[in-house]
Design a protein around this motif. Structure first.
Motif, PDB file in Angstrom:
ATOM      1  N   THR A  35       0.811  -1.221   0.000  1.00  0.00           N
ATOM      2  CA  THR A  35       0.000   0.000   0.000  1.00  0.00           C
ATOM      3  C   THR A  35       0.841   1.267   0.000  1.00  0.00           C
ATOM      4  O   THR A  35       0.349   2.337  -0.331  1.00  0.00           O
ATOM      5  CB  THR A  35      -0.928   0.022   1.227  1.00  0.00           C
ATOM      6  N   HIS A  36       2.091   1.151   0.408  1.00  0.00           N
ATOM      7  CA  HIS A  36       2.971   2.324   0.371  1.00  0.00           C
ATOM      8  C   HIS A  36       4.416   1.869   0.179  1.00  0.00           C
ATOM      9  O   HIS A  36       4.760   0.736   0.465  1.00  0.00           O
ATOM     10  CB  HIS A  36       2.853   3.135   1.664  1.00  0.00           C
ATOM     11  N   GLY A  37       5.200   2.750  -0.326  1.00  0.00           N
ATOM     12  CA  GLY A  37       6.611   2.468  -0.546  1.00  0.00           C
ATOM     13  C   GLY A  37       7.280   3.725  -1.054  1.00  0.00           C
ATOM     14  O   GLY A  37       6.632   4.608  -1.593  1.00  0.00           O
ATOM     15  N   ARG A  38       8.575   3.784  -0.850  1.00  0.00           N
ATOM     16  CA  ARG A  38       9.306   4.974  -1.273  1.00  0.00           C
ATOM     17  C   ARG A  38      10.446   4.578  -2.195  1.00  0.00           C
ATOM     18  O   ARG A  38      11.037   3.510  -2.035  1.00  0.00           O
ATOM     19  CB  ARG A  38       9.858   5.697  -0.049  1.00  0.00           C
ATOM     20  N   SER A  39      10.777   5.467  -3.096  1.00  0.00           N
ATOM     21  CA  SER A  39      11.886   5.211  -4.001  1.00  0.00           C
ATOM     22  C   SER A  39      13.207   5.176  -3.237  1.00  0.00           C
ATOM     23  O   SER A  39      14.140   4.487  -3.644  1.00  0.00           O
ATOM     24  CB  SER A  39      11.944   6.257  -5.114  1.00  0.00           C
TER      25      SER A  39
END
Length: 96
Positions: A35-39
């Protein structure tokens, strides 16, 4: 400098924006069920894998475009098992 030319749609000769890169990464995370993640997590994973496979901190710093080598020091970890294999015994100690 640092332009990325990866476009499926025209115009093919213009670099994509940072927002586009973030959107592509976010969409990829969603496709695999996160549902979420960052580069930034991807950069950190790449750097850790490079160090674990023998790259120098200078190479990691250059690839990640760190201005200072000190910024890359977070990836410097001690591999106790490998270190123990090359460590000399303490003078006067009993070798196990």
């Amino acid at each position: 400098m640092g332009d990325v030319f990866v476009r499926v749609y025209a115009p093919h000769d213009q670099s994509i924006s940072v927002d586009t890169v973030h959107r592509v990464i976010r969409d990829a995370y969603h496709r695999i069920g996160l549902t979420h993640g960052r580069s930034h997590a991807l950069r950190h994973t790449l750097a850790c894998q490079l160090v674990n496979h023998g790259s120098s901190l200078k190479e990691v710093a250059d690839l990640l475009r760190h201005r200072s080598l000190n910024t890359s020091l977070i990836y410097a970890k001690l591999d106790i098992t490998s270190l123990a294999a090359v460590a000399l015994p303490w003078p006067g100690s009993i070798k196990l």
